[in-house]
Design an enzyme around this catalytic site. Structure first.
Site: not given
Length: 587
Positions: A72, A123, A125
């Protein structure tokens, strides 16, 4: 026949309507976490219900062969910068290996420079500390979390522009509520809403009715959870689209949907080889849907190979944006296809790579062209003719040695190029006026020890939210690289947990040659917070932490390390260390 097939796949199916934007639209970018190509009904999966996403694709543009990274954080870095993630510094998913260098220019920064209001819901990240976090990388509004996954999905705390706030309800609903409120605001400028859902990533938590529906269809607990989470995403995508309709913004909003890697487990994926983490087709080919009523014709199918690195250059070209970034882009623009001015893209290779810990090594690796997929997972290159063997059943490297050599050499040259800046740890920054506190979590620590014992992460490889544990060796220690941008006095604290039997350890924190220390004299040994997981998770569970104040350090500006040591371990073990906290003290 082979020649005819080759010609067919490089064409894009374009209906007669021409796609030429009249003005700069709002942009709604939806990204999901660990949803595979096969997790859509319209991709041949009759066991899942995704009517809103299916309609989005049917009434807009569907990309037949769209590629991302195997995991990811690198996907997100490439999506945001238009550059291969190894160029940006993002090469892993934890221990701060996911962090992008702050001098990268993101899509948020490009759109801000062109007058857009920008917001991220969900998210991130790509770095947990300012200026590597969303607020430092082009998003004026941020509501979500910066790490790779979140511990609980019901009634959780989320970050809002640097402050943790409690929420009520299921996290996907909470994020959608915030995005809906944002899109409903009256504004002069167009908006860029980046809705980055953290499902169907673990932990596998979801409302009962979604789970029970897929259990009734015969799935085990994990896949019933995944499919239920995906359908729940679909319902929330429906809410986002309905908001655009009811506010009259549907005609002037470009909607994009994609996912960040292949499926997080074995389930339907169109027969492709590989899942999340794999450089094979199934680990990197994902859905990509675009819709802009009146500007993109319904039913368009883009068949040439495309990738995450293409999104930024496409938007810059198609919408006529000024790009303030000085770094060269790796992606290509799809604007000629979307305008109906072309039916093909230039021949090219799309490179992929996967690494979980440490500096990137030359494998696993892959190269994708319109026809070929070359894969190297164990040191030897395999070759697949994807036009006649899309399931990768026959390695034809020995039959086409020249092709194998060409692709492998191209990959080696690419790898040398994108790793040329190296992978020294990217320092967290301390002393920004807008972010006076720097929290250094245990999972970002660099652990120094001799042998295999004495200090490590609590669980596994130190995934997001983990902490330091099993600290029995006074010679072992942990460091975090930082850059102090403002000299001054900083308060030092440690978040910890320790049972009664192990109290008494003395800890020191040294920064730029000065040290403070304190002793763990009060036990704090809480139970894990209740988590309604449907499947036992591989990551840590959540609990509360006690705080130990160590004192104040006066620090000069510059790059250095924060070093945490145990100067005394009288009862065999230090305890668990969650975070080292440094906070600017007003002088």
């Amino acid at each position: 026949m082979r020649c005819c097939l080759l010609l067919l796949v490089v064409f894009v199916s374009v209906p007669s309507v021409s796609a030429q934007p009249a003005e700069r639209p709002n942009i709604l970018l939806i990204l999901t976490d660990d949803q595979g190509w096969g997790d859509l009904y319209s991709h041949g999966n009759a066991e899942i219900d995704t009517p809103h996403l299916d309609r989005l694709g049917a009434e807009g543009t569907r990309f037949e062969r769209f590629y991302v990274s195997p995991v990811c954080a690198p996907t997100r870095a490439a999506l945001l910068t238009g550059r291969y993630p190894l160029r940006t510094g993002s090469h892993g998913v934890t221990r701060a290996h996911e962090t992008m260098r702050a001098h990268e220019t993101t899509l948020g920064e490009v759109l801000q420079a062109n007058g857009y209001d920008t917001a991220l819901f969900g998210k991130w990240h790509n770095g947990s500390h300012f200026p590597h976090n969303p607020n430092g990388q082009g998003f004026a509004e941020f509501f979500g979390f910066s790490m790779g996954h979140w511990n609980n999905y019901f009634d959780t705390d989320l970050e809002h522009n640097g402050t943790m706030v409690p929420t009520e309800g299921y996290v996907t609903d909470v994020l959608t509520d915030a995005a809906v409120d944002y899109m409903r605001q009256e504004r002069e400028a167009p908006f860029f809403a980046y809705v980055s859902y953290n499902t169907p990533h673990s932990p596998f938590q979801l409302p009962d009715r979604y789970f029970e529906k897929y259990k009734r269809r015969g799935f085990d607990d994990k896949n019933a959870s995944v499919y239920g989470m995906v359908e729940h995403i679909d319902d929330n995508v429906g809410r986002l689209l309905e908001t655009l309709e009811t506010t009259g913004q549907r005609e002037n909003t470009l909607v994009m949907f994609l996912t960040d890697n292949g499926p997080n487990g074995q389930r339907y994926n169109g027969g492709m080889k590989g899942t999340k983490g794999s450089v094979n087709e199934g680990g990197t080919r994902v859905p990509m849907l675009m819709q802009w009523p009146g500007s993109l014709p319904p039913g368009q199918v883009v068949r040439p190979i495309t990738a995450h690195i293409d999104v930024l250059p496409t938007l810059v070209d198609w919408l006529g944006l000024a790009n303030p970034g000085a770094k060269p882009l790796d992606g290509v623009s799809w604007a000629p296809l979307l305008r109906g001015e072309a039916t093909t893209l230039p021949d090219r290779m799309i490179f992929n790579h996967h690494v979980t810990m440490g500096e990137p090594q030359p494998t696993p690796a892959s190269v994708r062209t319109e026809r070929w997929l070359a894969v190297n997972t164990r040191g030897d290159w395999e070759l697949y003719d994807m036009l006649i063997d899309p399931m990768q059943q026959s390695d034809v490297a020995a039959l086409y040695p020249a092709v194998t050599t060409e692709l492998s050499k191209a990959w080696a040259a690419w790898f040398a190029d994108v790793t040329s800046e190296g992978f020294a740890p990217i320092p967290a920054e301390l002393g920004h006026a807008s972010h006076p506190t720097l929290r250094l979590p245990g999972h970002e620590a660099i652990v120094h020890r001799t042998g295999d014992d004495g200090l490590w992460y609590h669980k596994g490889q130190g995934w997001s939210n983990d902490w330091l544990d099993n600290w029995t060796d006074a010679d072992a220690y942990a460091t975090w690289p930082i850059r102090i941008v403002t000299s001054g006095a900083y308060r030092v604290q440690i978040e910890y947990a320790v049972p009664e039997a192990h109290i008494g350890a003395t800890l020191s924190v040294t920064v730029a040659g000065t040290t403070v220390q304190g002793t763990l004299v009060e036990a704090h040994d809480p139970e894990y917070r209740h988590s309604p997981d449907r499947v036992y998770r591989g990551e840590v569970y959540e609990k509360t932490w006690a705080t130990l104040d160590l004192g104040t350090l006066t620090l000069p500006a510059g790059t250095t390390d924060v070093t945490l040591r145990a100067t005394s371990i009288p009862n065999g073990e230090v305890g668990q260390i969650k975070t080292v906290i440094l906070t600017r003290v007003d002088e």
